[in-house]
Every structure is written in C-alpha cells, then in structure tokens.
Design a protein around this motif. Sequence first.
Motif, mmCIF file in Angstrom:
data_model
loop_
_atom_site.group_PDB
_atom_site.id
_atom_site.type_symbol
_atom_site.label_atom_id
_atom_site.label_comp_id
_atom_site.label_asym_id
_atom_site.label_seq_id
_atom_site.Cartn_x
_atom_site.Cartn_y
_atom_site.Cartn_z
ATOM 1 N N GLY A 112 100.228 -29.938 79.041
ATOM 2 C CA GLY A 112 100.710 -28.668 78.705
ATOM 3 C C GLY A 112 101.688 -28.794 77.272
ATOM 4 O O GLY A 112 102.398 -29.394 77.043
ATOM 5 N N TYR A 113 101.358 -27.230 76.547
ATOM 6 C CA TYR A 113 101.984 -27.427 75.379
ATOM 7 C C TYR A 113 103.720 -27.134 75.221
ATOM 8 O O TYR A 113 104.433 -28.522 74.415
ATOM 9 C CB TYR A 113 101.702 -25.394 75.002
ATOM 10 C CG TYR A 113 102.596 -25.349 73.658
ATOM 11 C CD1 TYR A 113 101.854 -26.014 72.048
ATOM 12 C CD2 TYR A 113 103.651 -24.983 73.553
ATOM 13 C CE1 TYR A 113 102.760 -26.117 70.866
ATOM 14 C CE2 TYR A 113 104.423 -24.355 72.460
ATOM 15 C CZ TYR A 113 103.926 -25.410 71.164
ATOM 16 O OH TYR A 113 104.443 -25.091 70.228
ATOM 17 N N SER A 114 104.354 -26.639 76.719
ATOM 18 C CA SER A 114 105.642 -27.476 76.737
ATOM 19 C C SER A 114 106.484 -28.645 77.168
ATOM 20 O O SER A 114 107.458 -29.033 76.071
ATOM 21 C CB SER A 114 106.116 -26.890 78.021
ATOM 22 O OG SER A 114 106.070 -27.223 79.173
ATOM 23 N N ASP A 155 99.545 -20.681 78.662
ATOM 24 C CA ASP A 155 99.955 -22.162 78.307
ATOM 25 C C ASP A 155 98.857 -22.203 77.444
ATOM 26 O O ASP A 155 97.467 -22.623 77.716
ATOM 27 C CB ASP A 155 99.917 -22.782 79.580
ATOM 28 C CG ASP A 155 100.082 -24.193 79.212
ATOM 29 O OD1 ASP A 155 101.262 -24.988 78.125
ATOM 30 O OD2 ASP A 155 99.470 -24.544 79.956
ATOM 31 N N GLY A 156 99.589 -23.193 76.466
ATOM 32 C CA GLY A 156 98.616 -23.975 75.881
ATOM 33 C C GLY A 156 98.315 -25.229 76.510
ATOM 34 O O GLY A 156 99.136 -25.781 76.649
ATOM 35 N N LEU A 157 97.150 -25.990 75.834
ATOM 36 C CA LEU A 157 96.562 -27.402 76.005
ATOM 37 C C LEU A 157 97.258 -28.172 74.840
ATOM 38 O O LEU A 157 96.121 -27.903 74.028
ATOM 39 C CB LEU A 157 95.284 -27.762 76.952
ATOM 40 C CG LEU A 157 95.296 -27.648 79.169
ATOM 41 C CD1 LEU A 157 94.353 -27.562 79.248
ATOM 42 C CD2 LEU A 157 96.420 -28.093 79.174
ATOM 43 N N ALA A 158 97.687 -28.526 74.812
ATOM 44 C CA ALA A 158 97.943 -29.365 73.414
ATOM 45 C C ALA A 158 97.403 -31.143 73.843
ATOM 46 O O ALA A 158 97.803 -31.697 74.619
ATOM 47 C CB ALA A 158 100.241 -30.052 72.971
ATOM 48 N N ILE A 159 96.760 -31.357 72.302
ATOM 49 C CA ILE A 159 95.962 -33.002 72.339
ATOM 50 C C ILE A 159 96.782 -33.468 71.051
ATOM 51 O O ILE A 159 97.203 -33.033 70.706
ATOM 52 C CB ILE A 159 94.809 -33.279 71.703
ATOM 53 C CG1 ILE A 159 94.226 -32.177 72.810
ATOM 54 C CG2 ILE A 159 94.712 -34.312 71.673
ATOM 55 C CD1 ILE A 159 92.340 -32.875 72.714
ATOM 56 N N GLU A 187 112.525 -31.658 79.797
ATOM 57 C CA GLU A 187 113.949 -31.604 78.110
ATOM 58 C C GLU A 187 113.921 -32.999 78.665
ATOM 59 O O GLU A 187 114.424 -33.985 79.733
ATOM 60 C CB GLU A 187 114.949 -30.566 79.277
ATOM 61 C CG GLU A 187 114.775 -29.342 79.053
ATOM 62 C CD GLU A 187 113.487 -28.807 80.256
ATOM 63 O OE1 GLU A 187 113.545 -29.186 80.946
ATOM 64 O OE2 GLU A 187 113.504 -27.589 79.790
ATOM 65 N N ARG A 188 114.352 -33.322 77.068
ATOM 66 C CA ARG A 188 114.889 -34.736 76.523
ATOM 67 C C ARG A 188 116.155 -35.547 77.935
ATOM 68 O O ARG A 188 116.653 -36.051 78.397
ATOM 69 C CB ARG A 188 115.409 -34.777 74.980
ATOM 70 C CG ARG A 188 115.807 -36.211 74.600
ATOM 71 C CD ARG A 188 113.742 -36.745 74.916
ATOM 72 N NE ARG A 188 113.222 -36.443 74.106
ATOM 73 C CZ ARG A 188 113.071 -36.657 72.725
ATOM 74 N NH1 ARG A 188 114.193 -36.545 71.862
ATOM 75 N NH2 ARG A 188 112.048 -35.975 71.885
ATOM 76 N N LEU A 215 106.838 -20.911 76.989
ATOM 77 C CA LEU A 215 105.398 -19.785 77.460
ATOM 78 C C LEU A 215 105.146 -19.097 76.194
ATOM 79 O O LEU A 215 106.379 -18.945 75.808
ATOM 80 C CB LEU A 215 106.182 -18.745 78.964
ATOM 81 C CG LEU A 215 105.804 -17.653 79.632
ATOM 82 C CD1 LEU A 215 104.295 -18.501 80.192
ATOM 83 C CD2 LEU A 215 106.408 -16.679 80.089
ATOM 84 N N VAL A 216 103.607 -18.715 76.287
ATOM 85 C CA VAL A 216 103.622 -17.804 75.287
ATOM 86 C C VAL A 216 103.380 -16.610 75.857
ATOM 87 O O VAL A 216 102.656 -16.561 77.243
ATOM 88 C CB VAL A 216 101.972 -18.659 74.827
ATOM 89 C CG1 VAL A 216 101.319 -17.250 73.919
ATOM 90 C CG2 VAL A 216 102.442 -19.817 74.261
ATOM 91 N N VAL A 217 103.784 -15.379 75.644
ATOM 92 C CA VAL A 217 103.933 -13.890 76.135
ATOM 93 C C VAL A 217 103.602 -13.641 75.879
ATOM 94 O O VAL A 217 102.854 -13.414 74.949
ATOM 95 C CB VAL A 217 105.357 -13.919 76.127
ATOM 96 C CG1 VAL A 217 106.769 -14.286 76.438
ATOM 97 C CG2 VAL A 217 105.528 -13.791 74.699
ATOM 98 N N LEU A 218 103.276 -12.230 76.803
ATOM 99 C CA LEU A 218 101.949 -11.004 76.938
ATOM 100 C C LEU A 218 102.430 -10.898 76.158
ATOM 101 O O LEU A 218 102.718 -9.859 75.230
ATOM 102 C CB LEU A 218 101.613 -11.255 78.571
ATOM 103 C CG LEU A 218 102.019 -11.156 79.362
ATOM 104 C CD1 LEU A 218 102.407 -10.110 80.798
ATOM 105 C CD2 LEU A 218 100.031 -11.948 79.128
#
Lengths: 431, 349
Positions: free
Chosen positions: B247-249, B109-113, A395-396, B323-326
Amino acid sequence: MTDTSPSSQTGAGFDWTSDAYRERLRKRRRSELLLRMAGLVSISLAIGFLMLMLGSLATTGYKAFTQTHVTIDVRLDPALVDAEDVAGSNWRRVMQAAVAEMFPGLEDRALRDVRAILSDGATFMVRDRVVADPTLIGSVLTIRVPVSDPFDQLNKGTVDRNTPEANRRVSDAQIAAFDQLVAAGRISTPFNWALFTSADSRFPELAGLKGAFVGTGYLLLVCFAIALPVGIGAAIYLEEFAPKNRISDLIEVNINNLAAVPSVVFGLLALAVFLNWFGLMRGSPLVGGLTLALMSLPTIIIATRASLKAVPPSIREAALGIGASRQQVVFHHVLPLAMPGIMTGTIIAMAQAIGETAPLLLIGMNAFITAAPSTPFESATTLPTQIFIWADSPERGFVSRTSAAILVLLTILVMMNALAIWLRRRFERRW
Amino acid sequence: MKSFQITASVLALAAIAPMAEARDQIRIVGSSTVFPYTQAVAEEFANQGGAAPVVESTGTGGGMQIFCAGVGADHPDITGASRAMKKSEYELCVQNGVTDITEAMIGYDGLAIAISRANETDWDLTLEQVYKALAAKVPVDGQLVDNPYKKWSDIDAALPDTPILAYGPPPTSGTRDAFVELAMHVGCAATDYAKALKEANADDYKKFVEEDCSRMRQDGPFVEAGENDNLIVQRLEADPNAVGIFGYSFLYENLDKLKDVKINGVEANIDTIASFEYPISRPLFIYVKNAHRGVIPGLNEFLATYASEDALGKGGYLEERGLVVLSDEALAAVQDALTKGVNMAAPQK
C-alpha cells in the motif's frame, strides 16, 4: 600408583612403550579433543545466536526508552478557553496561538508546518491539565509535551539530515524551526514513561504498553484461577487415588500428548467453543485466559504429578499409620510438601502462557484499543499481540518500540523464571 | 488454603459473567489497508471523550465473514474493506439477518511498486511488463507457456540486466486481490495474445483473464512475503535489486529508503492516485450495520466523527496518514450516507 616413567612400565605383562599402544592412545586423545571442541563450538554458536538476537533488539530498541519532548508556553486566553465548558473549547486554536507566539512572523502555511513538530497528543495533554485545574485559565501554562515521531527520529539521528529534502518526512524549514527550539533549550530527551503508562496509540510518541500490561494481567489471572485448581485436582487424583489400569494409562498418555499439541489448535478450539458457542466477548482476557488455561493444564498436571511422586511413601504410610484418612494424608502432608515443585511448574506454565501469540490472534486479541480494559470481560491486547500490532505499523517510531516491547516481555519472562528457580532453591526438600 | 478461596471466588465471578452482555464499545473489523485510517478515527473519537472503540485487522474477506455473522452485541458494527462487498458476501449477510447496511467509500489507496534508493536505475515499467515479470504463464510467440523470464532484460532489452525478484502480499490479502485486478489483468489484456483471443472468442477470453492472468508465478521471482509490509521494506533495503508491492502509505513513510517504480511513466503520489492517472489505485470502503445504530452507544457519534471534514476532507488527519481523499461532491454524498444511514443496494457481482 603406577610409576609413569616409560622405562619401568615394561614389567606388568603389557608393553606401555609399544608403538601400537601409543597410536591407540593418540587416537583416543584426539577423539576426546574433537568431542570437546564440538561441544565448545555448539555452545558458542548457541550463545552467539542469543547475543545476536539480544544485540539487534537492544540496538534498535534502546531508542524507544527515551522520547524527545519540547517545553511550550501556552497562553490560556479566557477568550479562547471557555470556563463553562473547558473540555469542549477549541483547543486546536489555543495550541495554534501558542505556536504562533513561539515563532513570531510566520504565516499560515509555514505555521502549520512548524505546528507538526508537536505531537497530536499535546493538544489533549494541555486540555486535560486545564480540565483538572480550571484556575489555570488566564495564566500562561508551561508544559512539556512530546514531539511528533518524525522529529523524535530526527533528534535521535534516525533521520539523516543529508538526504535530499524531497525524500524525508521533515522539510528544511521544519528542521530549522526544530534547531531553533534546540538552541532555545526547549528540547529535552527524558525517559519515555509513556511507554509504560499509556495505552496504544496510532502515534508512536504516545503509544505505550499499559493496555497490554493490564490485558496480560487479567489473562494470567483467569488462566491461573482455572488451570491451577483443575491441574492440581487432576494430578492428585491420578497420582493418589486412581487405580493403575488401562484407562488410567490411556489418560496419562493423552495428557503427555496434549502437552505437545500446537498452540494454534487451542486457538481454533476456543474460536469454535468459547466465542461461537458460548458467545463470550471476542478478544476479552476471559476468553484468552480460558484458552491458555487449556494449554497450560498438561504442563501443570505433569509438574504436579512429578512433585507428588517425589514425596517419599514413608510420609504417607506414617500418616495412614496414625489413623489419617487418605484425604487428610493428601491435604495435610503430601500436598504441602509438594507445593514448591507445583508452584515452580505453574510459574513456568504461566511464563509460557505470557509469550503465547498464535491462539490469541485467532480469538481477536490483536485489536487496536486506545484504553486499557477495566474488567476481564472487555476486549484487550496482551504483550505479544501488542508486539504483533506494532511490528505491522508503517510509522518509523514503531520499529524501535517493537524491539523495546520485546525487551520488556523478555525481562518479565526472565523475572518469572528466576522466581521459579528461587522458589525451588528456597523450599525444595531432598529426602 | 487462601489461594483456593481466591480461585474459587474468581471462578464464581467467571461463571456469573453475563454470556452475551450489552457492550458500550464500538467494534470494528476488516481490511488491514483500512485499519490505519479507522485507527486514527477511533483515537480521535476516544480523545473527544467517547469509549475507546475496538479496532481489529482481520483482512477484507475475514472481516466480511465476522460482520455478516449476525445482528446483536456479539457481532461487530463496522467492517472495513479494500474492495467493494461481493454479491456472495451480501447474500451471507442477508441470510443472517443483516439486511440494512450502509456502504461508504472513504477514499482511495494506491498500490506502490517500490525499490531501494540504492538502486540507481530510474525505473519505469508498463503494466504489460509487470504482468510478464510476475505471471505464472505468459504468451511467447503466440503460445501460452510457463513464464521463461528470469531477468528484466529478458522482457525488454531496455530494462536492467538484473534478476526479477518481487516481494508481494499473500492471496489472503485484499492488497493481493487489488493488485491482481488492477495490475495483472490490465497488463495481461494489453498483450497481443489477449487481444487476438478477445477477437476470436469472448468466452475463452474471459476464462483466460480469470484464470491465467490471475496466477502469480511460483518458481521463485515472486515471493509472498506475508501480511507484514514492514518486513518487505526491510528486505528491499537489504537487496537493492528487489522490488516490493504494498500500500502507498508504507512507501510514504519510508521515502528516505525507498523510491517508487513509475508505471507508464507516472509516479505514485497523492495527486496521481486521486486523479487515477497512476493506474494501480483502488477505492476503500467501510460498511455499517444500521440495525446497531441507536443500540450500541456512541455508534452514530463515531460515524459522524468518521464522516467529518477533519477526518475525510482535504488536509484532514486521514490524508496526513496517506489516504487519498475523495472529491468534494463524492465526500458530500458519503457524509450524507453515513449520517443518515442510507441502505446499500445488493451488489451485482
């Protein structure tokens, strides 16, 4: 005094006007000037780096010392708030109703967006207020609550309104609603007391250092209680009683070496001994204090020995001369005279311990806990490990809070060192 | 000497402190990726009146070590993991008497580039290109050689003429494991070299994937940036040509400064991660020590909070945190497992 005018200086068997002399003089002056300049450059570099560090901390950290709040009116409708079970009532519904009343004419989805302006903690603040005073039920409660982090950032200008809507955390509609609150005079930015009075939270606007303060306090208490008597005892024995032989020399060398052992080694030792062998509570200030006591022992022993040594032998001899035992000499005369030096050394060792992070990470003092510990036997965080946790949060709002926490830690360190200097000035005796 | 009296009494207090006392706080260790979600549930639980749980971020592997060390108040109750428990870890658990474990997948969870918004190119990479940019050894003209690519345009002329520079997680991180498995291995298998090898000799191929496809390059373009993802965000801001892997977050919280690099033309967002359309996404787990249920006060209530619709469900507060939910069926199964304490079977690998 020699007359410095060149005409009268030829007589003393030395030619003060010769070119060779002037050349040498110029060289000497130049090298002195160079040395001075080098010194000046070093000092300004050091000050420059310090200023750079403090400046960057202050420019990011000052924002965390205020927190945007919004004043809301919550209608405590007896239909929603159950007087029998105040804490268990549906407080989210109560808050939803309050927001709906402030923004009439909004439907569900838009209302949810606007509700996001309020911090998640607002609901619990209202709940706790009513739990403390159930007579409020049925009235309208006007209460000032923090806004959530994205809007705090918006109000402080960290979020740029000109970035395209898709790229920021707050939508145009939410900004419009926020501006409406500003226009209504409901938004204020008071001093952020929560930074000092709340424990950690996952919401930056609610997170504070209380848990870290209490944890650090317990840790220092344990560290002080163990390191001071052991350190003074060891120093007294080595300085006053131990025979000077190879074994005591060896001990002395080892104590000096121990002072140079990297702190992470003490952390590994604590992990193996205190946690795995003794089975003490992971992450508790007790374990942290024991670990840091091991670390500060050499510093305290060395400082104590130095101040014992500084007490003149005449005092010992005088006391022995009138029939005092050696134990009486130490406790009645030498130790009280050495005390200011011992306290100075101890405070400096404690200041080192306050800033120590690496061994505490190994024994699990970097956990997330939303309550301050009530005893030294419960898991806790300390100031540096709290900084470590915040620095790693996405968080920022934690960016500025990290800097603010560092400033708080630095202030405490400066205060402790100032106390040490004051003690030394006030009580030190020169012989 | 008053101070001596005080120190003596504190010492005595320390000595009588019970060695392995019962505790009334839940202890949770594990993955730094699952940490923010467990944090959120812990805070919610504390707000509802439970004793504040102690949540510690130790990394997936470190968490398993501590979690599997034994049963009793000295050992944690729950560990988070950004990958499924390994067979070796399960065996360690069983060896130490931790036999009844519930496994619960809490979401994805997505891994972002990611890359700075100051970079004007509209980035779109294939996993094969990612592999070629970041692996230690790559096939060139049918030979496996040390990675010769210095610029993106060396890999494909259509890519920008800028140096390859990627900040990523260190080997101790579960994020790194996931990246290697989900991006590097897939990208590696897509090369012609790997395809030819697979046809020729299955054993060699397996060895090739496990060894050569898993090694990140050490010659500069891939920089291990430590576990602190905020640091990577700051470096990306400073250097608009650098990409970061996390992580995507972290991307989600910094969307005003960073944009994502599309993979196979797919943008990373909550929808594409949940549907697995975005190729680098992974499941997240928590593991519960069932022997502690009913012994550690509040554990069952905490798990009920974790499993609740408010937390794990659509629109819940964990989704708000990234979080990407189920899906609904998967969620129902997880809620069932968590509340009833269903024991997991031994993992196959």
